[in-house]
Design a protein around this motif. Structure first.
Motif, PDB file in Angstrom:
ATOM      1  N   HIS A 145      41.156  28.914 -12.533  1.00  0.00           N
ATOM      2  CA  HIS A 145      40.427  29.031 -13.794  1.00  0.00           C
ATOM      3  C   HIS A 145      38.965  28.659 -13.613  1.00  0.00           C
ATOM      4  CE1 HIS A 145      40.593  24.653 -14.575  1.00  0.00           C
ATOM      5  NE2 HIS A 145      41.908  24.672 -14.431  1.00  0.00           N
ATOM      6  N   SER A 146      38.146  29.315 -14.417  1.00  0.00           N
ATOM      7  CA  SER A 146      36.752  28.920 -14.451  1.00  0.00           C
ATOM      8  C   SER A 146      36.371  28.858 -15.923  1.00  0.00           C
ATOM      9  CB  SER A 146      35.885  29.926 -13.699  1.00  0.00           C
ATOM     10  OG  SER A 146      34.554  29.435 -13.692  1.00  0.00           O
ATOM     11  N   ILE A 147      36.178  27.657 -16.406  1.00  0.00           N
ATOM     12  CA  ILE A 147      35.845  27.494 -17.814  1.00  0.00           C
ATOM     13  C   ILE A 147      34.340  27.608 -17.968  1.00  0.00           C
ATOM     14  CG2 ILE A 147      36.049  26.023 -19.856  1.00  0.00           C
ATOM     15  CD1 ILE A 147      38.429  24.753 -18.712  1.00  0.00           C
ATOM     16  N   VAL A 148      33.952  28.416 -18.928  1.00  0.00           N
ATOM     17  CA  VAL A 148      32.538  28.522 -19.260  1.00  0.00           C
ATOM     18  C   VAL A 148      32.383  27.874 -20.634  1.00  0.00           C
ATOM     19  CG1 VAL A 148      30.612  30.093 -19.669  1.00  0.00           C
ATOM     20  CG2 VAL A 148      32.316  30.634 -17.907  1.00  0.00           C
ATOM     21  N   PHE A 149      31.548  26.863 -20.713  1.00  0.00           N
ATOM     22  CA  PHE A 149      31.296  26.163 -21.967  1.00  0.00           C
ATOM     23  C   PHE A 149      30.982  27.180 -23.063  1.00  0.00           C
ATOM     24  CE2 PHE A 149      27.921  24.075 -24.626  1.00  0.00           C
ATOM     25  CZ  PHE A 149      28.780  23.261 -25.340  1.00  0.00           C
ATOM     26  N   ALA A 150      31.674  27.072 -24.201  1.00  0.00           N
ATOM     27  CA  ALA A 150      31.566  28.109 -25.224  1.00  0.00           C
ATOM     28  C   ALA A 150      30.206  28.128 -25.922  1.00  0.00           C
ATOM     29  CB  ALA A 150      32.703  27.978 -26.233  1.00  0.00           C
ATOM     30  N   GLY A 151      29.268  27.273 -25.504  1.00  0.00           N
ATOM     31  CA  GLY A 151      27.912  27.338 -26.042  1.00  0.00           C
ATOM     32  C   GLY A 151      27.006  28.195 -25.170  1.00  0.00           C
ATOM     33  N   PHE A 152      27.501  28.642 -24.017  1.00  0.00           N
ATOM     34  CA  PHE A 152      26.663  29.484 -23.169  1.00  0.00           C
ATOM     35  C   PHE A 152      26.583  30.893 -23.743  1.00  0.00           C
ATOM     36  CE2 PHE A 152      27.375  26.436 -19.545  1.00  0.00           C
ATOM     37  CZ  PHE A 152      26.032  26.172 -19.329  1.00  0.00           C
ATOM     38  N   SER A 153      25.459  31.558 -23.442  1.00  0.00           N
ATOM     39  CA  SER A 153      25.203  32.887 -23.993  1.00  0.00           C
ATOM     40  C   SER A 153      26.030  33.947 -23.278  1.00  0.00           C
ATOM     41  CB  SER A 153      23.733  33.212 -23.792  1.00  0.00           C
ATOM     42  OG  SER A 153      23.514  33.375 -22.402  1.00  0.00           O
ATOM     43  N   SER A 154      25.970  35.167 -23.834  1.00  0.00           N
ATOM     44  CA  SER A 154      26.727  36.262 -23.226  1.00  0.00           C
ATOM     45  C   SER A 154      26.217  36.575 -21.822  1.00  0.00           C
ATOM     46  CB  SER A 154      26.669  37.504 -24.105  1.00  0.00           C
ATOM     47  OG  SER A 154      25.340  37.919 -24.260  1.00  0.00           O
ATOM     48  N   SER A 155      24.912  36.430 -21.599  1.00  0.00           N
ATOM     49  CA  SER A 155      24.444  36.784 -20.252  1.00  0.00           C
ATOM     50  C   SER A 155      24.834  35.708 -19.242  1.00  0.00           C
ATOM     51  CB  SER A 155      22.948  37.092 -20.234  1.00  0.00           C
ATOM     52  OG  SER A 155      22.198  35.936 -20.414  1.00  0.00           O
ATOM     53  N   ALA A 156      24.855  34.439 -19.678  1.00  0.00           N
ATOM     54  CA  ALA A 156      25.328  33.378 -18.781  1.00  0.00           C
ATOM     55  C   ALA A 156      26.808  33.601 -18.463  1.00  0.00           C
ATOM     56  CB  ALA A 156      25.115  32.008 -19.421  1.00  0.00           C
ATOM     57  N   LEU A 157      27.553  34.015 -19.475  1.00  0.00           N
ATOM     58  CA  LEU A 157      28.981  34.291 -19.278  1.00  0.00           C
ATOM     59  C   LEU A 157      29.167  35.480 -18.333  1.00  0.00           C
ATOM     60  CD1 LEU A 157      32.000  33.922 -20.071  1.00  0.00           C
ATOM     61  CD2 LEU A 157      31.542  35.273 -22.129  1.00  0.00           C
ATOM     62  N   ALA A 158      28.386  36.534 -18.568  1.00  0.00           N
ATOM     63  CA  ALA A 158      28.490  37.734 -17.721  1.00  0.00           C
ATOM     64  C   ALA A 158      28.177  37.396 -16.259  1.00  0.00           C
ATOM     65  CB  ALA A 158      27.547  38.818 -18.234  1.00  0.00           C
ATOM     66  N   ASP A 159      27.163  36.553 -16.037  1.00  0.00           N
ATOM     67  CA  ASP A 159      26.812  36.155 -14.663  1.00  0.00           C
ATOM     68  C   ASP A 159      27.982  35.481 -13.956  1.00  0.00           C
ATOM     69  OD1 ASP A 159      24.264  37.030 -14.890  1.00  0.00           O
ATOM     70  OD2 ASP A 159      23.347  35.054 -15.229  1.00  0.00           O
ATOM     71  N   ARG A 160      28.674  34.624 -14.685  1.00  0.00           N
ATOM     72  CA  ARG A 160      29.785  33.868 -14.086  1.00  0.00           C
ATOM     73  C   ARG A 160      30.984  34.776 -13.818  1.00  0.00           C
ATOM     74  NH1 ARG A 160      26.242  30.714 -16.540  1.00  0.00           N
ATOM     75  NH2 ARG A 160      26.138  28.468 -16.230  1.00  0.00           N
ATOM     76  N   VAL A 571      15.185  31.763 -24.438  1.00  0.00           N
ATOM     77  CA  VAL A 571      15.988  30.876 -23.580  1.00  0.00           C
ATOM     78  C   VAL A 571      17.386  30.720 -24.171  1.00  0.00           C
ATOM     79  CG1 VAL A 571      16.194  28.557 -22.622  1.00  0.00           C
ATOM     80  CG2 VAL A 571      13.944  29.652 -22.747  1.00  0.00           C
ATOM     81  N   SER A 572      17.438  30.573 -25.484  1.00  0.00           N
ATOM     82  CA  SER A 572      18.718  30.422 -26.157  1.00  0.00           C
ATOM     83  C   SER A 572      19.606  31.635 -25.906  1.00  0.00           C
ATOM     84  CB  SER A 572      18.445  30.237 -27.644  1.00  0.00           C
ATOM     85  OG  SER A 572      19.608  29.930 -28.309  1.00  0.00           O
ATOM     86  N   LYS A 573      18.994  32.811 -25.937  1.00  0.00           N
ATOM     87  CA  LYS A 573      19.751  34.045 -25.712  1.00  0.00           C
ATOM     88  C   LYS A 573      20.204  34.179 -24.273  1.00  0.00           C
ATOM     89  CE  LYS A 573      18.756  37.556 -29.097  1.00  0.00           C
ATOM     90  NZ  LYS A 573      17.458  38.067 -29.553  1.00  0.00           N
ATOM     91  N   ILE A 574      19.329  33.800 -23.350  1.00  0.00           N
ATOM     92  CA  ILE A 574      19.650  34.044 -21.940  1.00  0.00           C
ATOM     93  C   ILE A 574      20.584  32.973 -21.382  1.00  0.00           C
ATOM     94  CG2 ILE A 574      18.648  34.194 -19.614  1.00  0.00           C
ATOM     95  CD1 ILE A 574      16.388  35.799 -20.893  1.00  0.00           C
ATOM     96  N   ILE A 575      20.379  31.732 -21.742  1.00  0.00           N
ATOM     97  CA  ILE A 575      21.267  30.687 -21.210  1.00  0.00           C
ATOM     98  C   ILE A 575      22.197  30.158 -22.304  1.00  0.00           C
ATOM     99  CG2 ILE A 575      21.452  28.506 -19.962  1.00  0.00           C
ATOM    100  CD1 ILE A 575      18.579  28.931 -18.978  1.00  0.00           C
ATOM    101  N   GLY A 576      21.634  29.777 -23.417  1.00  0.00           N
ATOM    102  CA  GLY A 576      22.424  29.190 -24.497  1.00  0.00           C
ATOM    103  C   GLY A 576      21.566  28.142 -25.190  1.00  0.00           C
ATOM    104  N   PRO A 577      21.952  27.768 -26.416  1.00  0.00           N
ATOM    105  CA  PRO A 577      21.120  26.828 -27.180  1.00  0.00           C
ATOM    106  C   PRO A 577      20.878  25.487 -26.470  1.00  0.00           C
ATOM    107  CG  PRO A 577      22.831  27.794 -28.567  1.00  0.00           C
ATOM    108  CD  PRO A 577      23.096  28.259 -27.184  1.00  0.00           C
ATOM    109  N   ILE A 578      21.792  25.069 -25.580  1.00  0.00           N
ATOM    110  CA  ILE A 578      21.578  23.767 -24.927  1.00  0.00           C
ATOM    111  C   ILE A 578      20.364  23.758 -24.001  1.00  0.00           C
ATOM    112  CG2 ILE A 578      23.939  22.861 -25.008  1.00  0.00           C
ATOM    113  CD1 ILE A 578      24.280  23.796 -22.132  1.00  0.00           C
TER     114      ILE A 578
END
Ligand code: WTA
Length: 636
Positions: A145-160, A571-578
């Motif tokens: 499993h690879s959990i992606v923190f649900a606050g990450f953006s779609s592009s961060a998710l797509a990269d992973r 930045v929020s869109k590309i990585i996520g609000p954090i």
């Protein structure tokens, strides 16, 4: 389980044994677990390649250690108590037997969807029991499993997804956070717009908000489980087979997939869980982290459940419906061990004592802190007002890469000192080195923190790029694992973590690479160049300060203020609000050396608001820029 240390003498004895005869030490601990086949060798390693193998050729499944091994004694004991975001919604308790059946059933669902041993599965979910069920079901069938923190953006998710070539995403319709309903499935849909390796998406219904289901790809969790057997035989795993990948930020490039394996991770997380939190049967343990981070993996799910403990999961936020929520939950469930981050403590401290004193906190026995240095003021507030002066604070230092806690007091055993992680746990051999890599021996020294001997839950590789693992962690100081943290060993031999010495910013306990944030900023069409540094932030520990060179002439409408807002949004869109910068300063240039390197030291000083000691700026290519930075930051 007979893994617990009960006195300072016991700690010293165990520590020495772990250094003098590490194989014997770990073999005795590992004997407490259920192995289908025992190991041929306890550890084989070299830090040059690096190659680290623990419990070589042993066979196991970590979920058999959670379930089959515990079911005779623990079947009706709560494994997970889940507290929802809304206090008016009922909490859920899952006993070991109930959790076992759900995990087995979902494991069968995964198999039915073609998931096999070794396949990668992305989990992108809020804090619901099904997130743990999904993790354990993957472990059950041998999927990674690879959990992606649900606050990450779609592009961060797509990269992973792309990096680990995942076959499946497990997600939810949405996420409740405080008063908000956050779309989750929609982010997955966006991430999957481009061609990807994903064949199936399983969607948990949580918020009941509208989502689009793609025929042939998406299935509802509840429908997928309908009529599926709750019996499942666990896959046999080698001790060194992958258990999970977790992406984390470093000083360069994209986040890397830290790989953890089955045997060593199981032994180390359970051993440290029991010792650091002094968990006793019947205790209610609560770690407030998100399963998307390593703390959630090791100390909500694996460490506690392998130990047969009762682990609380919390869906909400500390300030909803009010700033007393944590303490209300502690009182409601009579929590005994409470583990949170300094950021949360500082944020709650700001609301005063009313939200605290309303609730009965007398069940608490041990308090924990993780993720960033805890300042003395927050430490004292936590100790006095939450622990009422009677609960030891375990300030636990560790990393995604270390898998488990490496430096921490043992509660009631190690005398604590505010803001000190104190002493290494048995099996952990820290070394302090200077910038040349020379070991600084003895006490009262300060330098970079390395570890010179392997421990069972350490990083094995970075997924798909072993060389990156070597260069990042094992090449700066040959023969040692380099943590990236600065540290001081005081006159008593106690360790105090001083923070990162590389280009990593720790925002509210979340790691962000400066390069990663800069790359996101540079995506804005008007941006020419940017430099990001961390600066001290009262609540978050560190904030993100971005210096941006922009081509204002290319825009007819933008003011600098508007541009700053757009950059934050980008930045929020590309990585996520954090990863959103707290401050954006538009500048006409960045201080550079004659070789073109950005002088970050100057940028950090200006961001800190301290211009008293900028050092020699005359060697800069463009010394005049420094005055502009100072003036624009309002420091002149
Ligand atoms: C920092 C979180 C001071 C440190 C478990 C480390 C800490 C980074 C502490 C890892 C602590 C973690 N005191 N600093 N008790 N715990 N850190 O990978 O800089 O999200 O390198 O793992 O957090 O962050 P990560």
């Amino acid at each position: 389980m007979a893994l617990k240390i009960n006195s300072l003498g016991g700690y010293i004895h165990e520590y020495q044994k772990s250094v003098n005869t590490p194989e014997k030490f770990w073999a005795e601990i590992a004997d407490n677990f259920y192995w289908r086949k025992k190991w041929d060798k306890v550890v084989e390693w070299n830090f040059e390649e690096p190659r680290v193998e623990w419990f070589k050729n042993a066979k196991l499944n970590i979920t058999e250690n959670i379930f089959e091994r515990n079911l005779f004694t623990h079947a009706d004991k709560p494994a997970i108590i889940w507290e929802p975001n809304d206090p008016n919604e009922a909490h859920i308790t899952l006993t070991y037997k109930e959790l076992y059946e759900k995990v087995c059933q979902f494991a069968n669902v995964l198999k039915g969807k073609g998931i096999e041993k070794g396949d990668r599965v992305i989990i992108y979910m809020p804090m619901v029991p099904e997130a743990a069920i999904a993790m354990l079901a993957c472990a059950r069938v041998g999927a990674v499993h690879s959990i992606v923190f649900a606050g990450f953006s779609s592009s961060a998710l797509a990269d992973r997804i792309e990096d680990c070539k995942a076959k499946m995403v497990i997600t939810s319709d949405g996420n409740f956070r405080g008063t908000k309903k956050i779309p989750v499935k929609a982010v997955v849909d966006e991430a999957l717009e481009a061609k990807s390796s994903i064949e199936n998406v399983i969607v948990l219904q949580r918020t009941k908000q509208d989502v689009t289901m793609t025929a042939g790809r998406d299935t509802w969790w509840h429908e997928a489980c309908e009529g599926v057997s709750t019996e499942n035989k666990a896959e046999e795993m080698d001790s060194e087979d992958m258990l999970f990948i977790l992406y984390t930020s470093g000083s360069t490039g994209k986040p890397k997939g830290v790989v953890h394996t089955c045997g060593g991770y199981m032994v180390y997380t359970a051993y440290t869980f029991q010792n650091v939190f002094h968990y006793n049967p019947g205790d209610i343990y609560w770690c407030t982290a998100d399963v998307g981070w390593i703390t959630g993996h090791s100390y909500i799910v694996y460490g506690p459940l392998v130990s047969g403990a009762t682990s609380m999961m919390f869906e909400g936020v500390p300030t909803f419906p009010d700033a007393g929520r944590f303490w209300e939950v502690v009182a409601k469930h009579k929590v005994n061990q409470f583990y949170t981050a300094p950021t949360a403590i500082r944020a709650l401290q700001a609301y005063g004592l009313d939200p605290v004193t309303k609730h009965d906190l007398s069940s608490l026995k041990v308090l924990g802190s993780v993720g960033e240095p805890i300042n003395e003021e927050a430490w004292h507030w936590y100790h006095t007002h939450i622990g009422k002066g009677k609960c030891p604070i375990v300030d636990t230092w560790w990393q995604t890469e270390t898998g488990g806690i490496l430096i921490s007091p043992l509660p009631g055993i190690t005398p604590t000192k505010p803001s000190y992680a104190t002493l290494p746990l048995p099996g952990v051999q820290p070394v302090i080195v200077d910038s040349e890599g020379k070991e600084l021996k003895g006490n009262s020294v300060e330098g970079n923190l390395c570890i010179k001997f392997p421990w069972p839950s350490m990083i094995r590789t970075t997924y798909g790029d072993h060389e990156r693992c070597r260069t990042t962690y094992f090449s700066t100081y040959p023969g040692m694992y380099f943590t990236g943290d600065g540290v001081k060993r005081d006159e008593d031999g106690y360790y105090r973590i001083l923070g990162r010495v590389d280009d990593v910013i720790n925002v509210s306990g979340h790691r962000m690479g400066t390069a990663e944030v800069e790359n996101a900023i540079n995506e804005h069409p008007l941006v020419i160049e940017s430099a990001v540094v961390g600066y001290p932030h009262d609540i978050k520990g560190q904030g993100i300060y971005a210096y941006v060179i922009a081509d204002m002439s290319a825009s007819e409408t933008d003011t600098e203020e508007e541009l700053a807002k757009e950059i934050i949004l980008t930045v929020s869109k590309i990585i996520g609000p954090i990863a959103k910068p707290d401050k954006v300063q538009i500048v006409s240039g960045l201080p550079k050396t004659r070789s073109g390197k950005i002088m970050r030291r100057i940028l950090r000083k200006v961001a800190e608001g301290d211009i008293s000691n900028l050092g020699d700026t005359s060697t800069l290519l463009n010394p005049e820029i420094v005055d502009e930075l100072i003036a624009k930051a309002g420091l002149a």
